[in-house]
Design a protein around this motif. Structure first.
Motif, mmCIF file in Angstrom:
data_model
loop_
_atom_site.group_PDB
_atom_site.id
_atom_site.type_symbol
_atom_site.label_atom_id
_atom_site.label_comp_id
_atom_site.label_asym_id
_atom_site.label_seq_id
_atom_site.Cartn_x
_atom_site.Cartn_y
_atom_site.Cartn_z
ATOM 1 N N SER A 182 0.705 -1.359 -0.042
ATOM 2 C CA SER A 182 0.071 0.090 0.097
ATOM 3 C C SER A 182 0.970 1.068 0.184
ATOM 4 C CB SER A 182 -1.001 -0.010 1.287
ATOM 5 O OG SER A 182 -0.040 -0.130 2.466
ATOM 6 N N LYS A 211 -10.782 2.213 5.848
ATOM 7 C CA LYS A 211 -9.427 1.758 6.429
ATOM 8 C C LYS A 211 -9.352 2.053 7.610
ATOM 9 C CE LYS A 211 -5.789 1.842 4.022
ATOM 10 N NZ LYS A 211 -5.490 0.313 3.906
ATOM 11 N N ASN A 267 -3.162 5.943 2.656
ATOM 12 C CA ASN A 267 -3.540 4.855 2.956
ATOM 13 C C ASN A 267 -2.316 3.952 3.699
ATOM 14 O OD1 ASN A 267 -6.031 4.673 1.878
ATOM 15 N ND2 ASN A 267 -5.090 4.100 -0.225
ATOM 16 N N THR A 306 -2.868 7.363 -1.875
ATOM 17 C CA THR A 306 -2.091 6.225 -1.862
ATOM 18 C C THR A 306 -1.115 6.387 -0.372
ATOM 19 O OG1 THR A 306 -0.539 7.081 -3.192
ATOM 20 C CG2 THR A 306 -2.083 5.564 -4.056
#
Length: 799
Positions: free
Chosen positions: A165, A360, A235, A232
């Protein structure tokens, strides 16, 4: 700067030493410089006049400067501009980035990580930095360190394997920041990137440093930084936070692995330092007053109050528990900041990304619920969870089915814990989940289904079976009903009634599952089948689980040579699958729901009631298993047809084959159609030859009396036995069974008259058995040409 430039030039001209050896020497020199008493002043943090009087530095001016994008970008990026303005810390972080990315020398990695830890430790205990504003300014110097850890996330030690990730590309040999800005040029940039893993101890130290920076940094600066960060990278940041939870879960000494004396000694000393590092200041939870405001640092107080007990406890365990509690609290603070920032994060097309971000974050909350935490931390976890669900209900009720399932499982697991405080928080979270689901869509069918599945998982999971206390779970269900009764806003709706139904259903499943384990070795197979039937009925809102129990009932019937009953269990499962497949997509070749099975058995219409609370079975993830397919339905129909053929249920064989023929005709399976017609010919030939000689079973009424039978006291059941079974045979079998169970407290009633419960001893066990025959109402006789056939597949009212 001039001196360091000379050192760099001398190191570049030295060709006899490896670059790692040169890096170690430069790191030793850098350590001396960084431990200078004016180290912070030499780095010129924003604003430069760090040690002026408080009156001369207005707080709002500093806040306004932090809000500017330029300031946020300049502080978090390890680029040339940053290193010129903050020279010493720039040298430190640049060297740390190079070593972590390019060096495989774990000793060198540990040295640079420990140097950063020691510097942060000095800042945390510096008397001049105890003011909140000064601490945040100093902490802002080390924001690039967070980016460095994000760059090496794939190399960090992990308890669980996770998918890649990372936001930065690993193919580029140069280190880049979030926007692609290259770091300082260095000879080490030409080296091959290190793909080895950073050891566990170094990983933990890196994560502790990250948490220390996040704790002391100004909230507005962090939010501004994150709002301009690529999704990204966000994350990856959340993955690091999640890693913090798994790396700092407290474990008792019995589960710790043995290590060498040398490593254990270093680990113990470091843990004491880390403990002091995190005990120095409060976290945002306490600064904001949301948890135990105005009472000081909770963990330090707890240690002081129990200093006498702590002397007898292993110091390493005490230190580990303190670090675990502090890291969990900082993690929750960071999560709340990320949630506040989430609504403003967007990608290149200006699409709001708060939903995937919150999803998340919810994974982190679920991990914290599943890990070992202190009572006070668990209270904060539940509080954060309720806050997230209240702000983003669509994440649970419309999008993430898996997370709804996991959340219900962990909440129900905590409802069965012996800790009263945690149990109360879990019950409150479940009730709020139900309430929000009801207010969102008019019912809480999704939560109801997931709670039922969660209870099944909880009972079947061997690791949690010992932790699931039925008494505490029952108390939690009662508390859940009390919440519904006292909710004045929804008192006039069906919500309180539905909550009671769910609580009652969960309790009955729990009770019957426990009894199922008790009678597993019992000789009374009828009692086991009855329990399995009740459990399957309890799973009416969860079709996959109901089908599992129907198949188990069929297997149990086959073991006892009750092939007709086994076939009917499979027919019920097939009807249930047809009902749900018809709801998702109507296909002409498949049965159009349960109504297509009515001629086989009227009881199949019971499966229609299962769909009352289901709005979108395909989206709720209930119809995704292999059973919910044409192939799965075909398999059940073929199995039931074979069983019915063996017990001479020829009329039912014909009806089942009609459903199979429609499937085969659509797919043009001519060979299968030929076999079906051949079976039907054999069935009708056999039916003609037998005529009225077919006898399909004998029926007996069995009544139970006495408190020793618990909930069976006063219950009457119908036992179906093999053809030509006599009353003495079943009477002797039941008498032998219950004599072994109750001894002298059992009495068999041979009389067939009705029993008055008041005329018998309630503390003894009584069983009465009488022979009965099927009875049909006059309107039923018009449609039932073969009484002996239909009585096996229908509920039989008895006079």
């Amino acid at each position: 700067k001039l001196y360091w430039r000379v050192v760099e030039e001398e190191a570049d001209t030295e060709s006899t030493l490896k670059w790692e050896t040169l890096a170690e020497l430069k790191l030793t020199l850098l350590q001396v410089l960084c431990l200078h008493e004016h180290y912070v002043q030499l780095n010129l943090p924003y604003p430069h006049s760090l040690f002026q009087e408080k009156n001369s530095i207005k707080a709002h001016q500093f806040k306004a400067k932090l809000k500017s994008t330029k300031t946020a970008q300049s502080l978090r990026a390890l680029n040339k501009t940053y290193c010129e303005r903050h020279y010493l810390v720039g040298l430190l972080l640049s060297m740390e980035a190079h070593i972590l990315n390019f060096s495989t020398n774990t000793k060198l990695q540990r040295a640079v990580i420990n140097l950063t830890r020691d510097i942060l430790y000095r800042h945390d205990n510096e008397p001049n930095f105890q003011d909140t504003s000064r601490r945040s300014r100093v902490a802002s110097l080390y924001l690039p360190f967070v980016s460095i850890v994000m760059d090496v996330y794939d190399k960090l030690w992990k308890r669980f394997k996770e998918p890649d990730s990372r936001g930065s590309s690993i193919d580029d040999p140069k280190i880049t920041d979030e926007n692609g800005d290259h770091t300082l040029n260095s000879p080490m940039n030409t080296l091959q990137r290190n793909t080895g893993q950073i050891p566990k101890f170094s990983t933990r130290t890196l994560l502790l440093c990250v948490l220390s920076i996040l704790k002391n940094c100004d909230d507005e600066l962090l939010k501004k930084w994150w709002s301009n960060m690529k999704p990204t990278r966000i994350n990856t940041l959340i993955s690091i936070i999640k890693l913090c939870v798994s790396c700092f879960e407290y474990r008792p000494s019995s589960s710790k692995t043995k290590v060498s004396n040398k490593i254990a000694e270093k680990s113990e000393n470091t843990k004491i330092e880390l403990e002091n590092m995190f005990k120095a200041s409060r976290t945002r939870h306490f600064k904001q007053g949301s948890m135990e405001a105005n009472t000081g640092n909770r963990w330090t107080r707890g240690l002081n109050k129990k200093s006498v007990e702590a002397e007898t406890v292993d110091e390493e365990e005490v230190s580990e528990s303190l670090v675990c509690a502090e890291t969990s609290t900082i993690t929750l603070d960071t999560i709340e900041l990320l949630v506040e920032t989430g609504s403003s994060i967007s990608d290149g097309d200006n699409v709001n990304l708060s939903s995937p971000l919150v999803a998340k974050i919810l994974d982190v909350i679920l991990l914290m619920m599943s890990s070992n935490q202190s009572i006070h931390v668990m209270k904060m976890v539940f509080s954060t969870q309720r806050s997230i669900i209240t702000k983003f209900p669509h994440i649970i009720f419309e999008e993430e089915t898996d997370q709804c399932s996991s959340l219900c499982y962990h909440l129900l697991r905590h409802c069965a814990t012996f800790v009263k405080e945690v149990r109360e928080e879990a019950v409150a979270s479940i009730y709020l989940l139900m309430r929000q689901n009801y207010e969102s869509v008019g019912s809480f069918s999704r939560v109801k289904i997931q709670l039922t599945i969660a209870l099944s998982r909880l009972r079947s999971d061997s690791s949690d079976a010992t932790k699931c206390n039925d008494t505490y779970l029952k108390k939690s269900l009662i508390t859940l009903q009390n919440y519904a009764d006292n909710d004045s806003e929804l008192h006039s709706t069906r919500f309180p009634e539905q909550v009671k139904e769910v609580s009652k259903n969960l309790f009955m499943i729990m009770r019957d599952t426990v009894r199922m384990k008790e009678v597993k070795q019992d000789k009374d197979c009828a009692m086991r089948i009855d329990l399995m039937y009740r459990i399957a009925k309890g799973y009416k809102n969860s079709p996959a689980l109901r089908i599992t129990w129907l198949k188990s009932m069929a297997a149990e019937h086959k073991l006892n040579d009750n092939k007709c009953e086994a076939a009917m269990c499979l027919i019920h499962a097939a009807a249930l699958i047809s009902e749900y497949m018809y709801m998702v997509e109507s296909q002409t070749q498949l049965p159009q729901g349960c109504i297509a099975f009515e001629k086989i058995s009227p009881n199949v219409l019971q499966e229609c009631a299962i769909i009352d609370d289901v709005l979108k079975p395909d989206e709720d993830g209930m119809c995704t298993g292999g059973e919910f397919s044409e192939k799965g339905l075909e398999s059940l129909l073929k199995q039931s047809c074979d069983l019915l053929m063996e017990v001479n249920m020829f009329e039912c064989v014909n009806e089942v084959n009609k459903l199979l023929m429609a499937i085969y005709q659509d797919s043009r399976k001519n060979l299968q159609l030929s076999k079906i017609h051949e079976k039907l010919r054999n069935a009708y030939d056999k039916m003609h030859s037998l005529g009225k000689k077919r006898v399909l079973g004998s029926y007996f009424r069995v009544a139970f009396y006495g408190e020793k039978f618990n909930e069976l006291n006063g219950v009457t059941m119908i036992y179906k036995e093999k053809p030509f079974t006599k009353l003495p045979e079943i009477a002797q079998r039941l008498q032998s069974l219950y004599l072994d169970q109750f001894g002298d407290d059992f009495e068999f009633i041979a009389d067939s008259k009705r029993i008055d419960p008041d005329s018998i001893d309630p503390y003894r066990a009584y069983v009465q058995v009488t022979f009965v025959e099927p009875y049909f109402e006059p309107f039923e006789k018009k449609y039932k040409k073969e009484k002996s056939t239909d009585c096996d597949s229908a509920l039989i009212p008895l006079l």
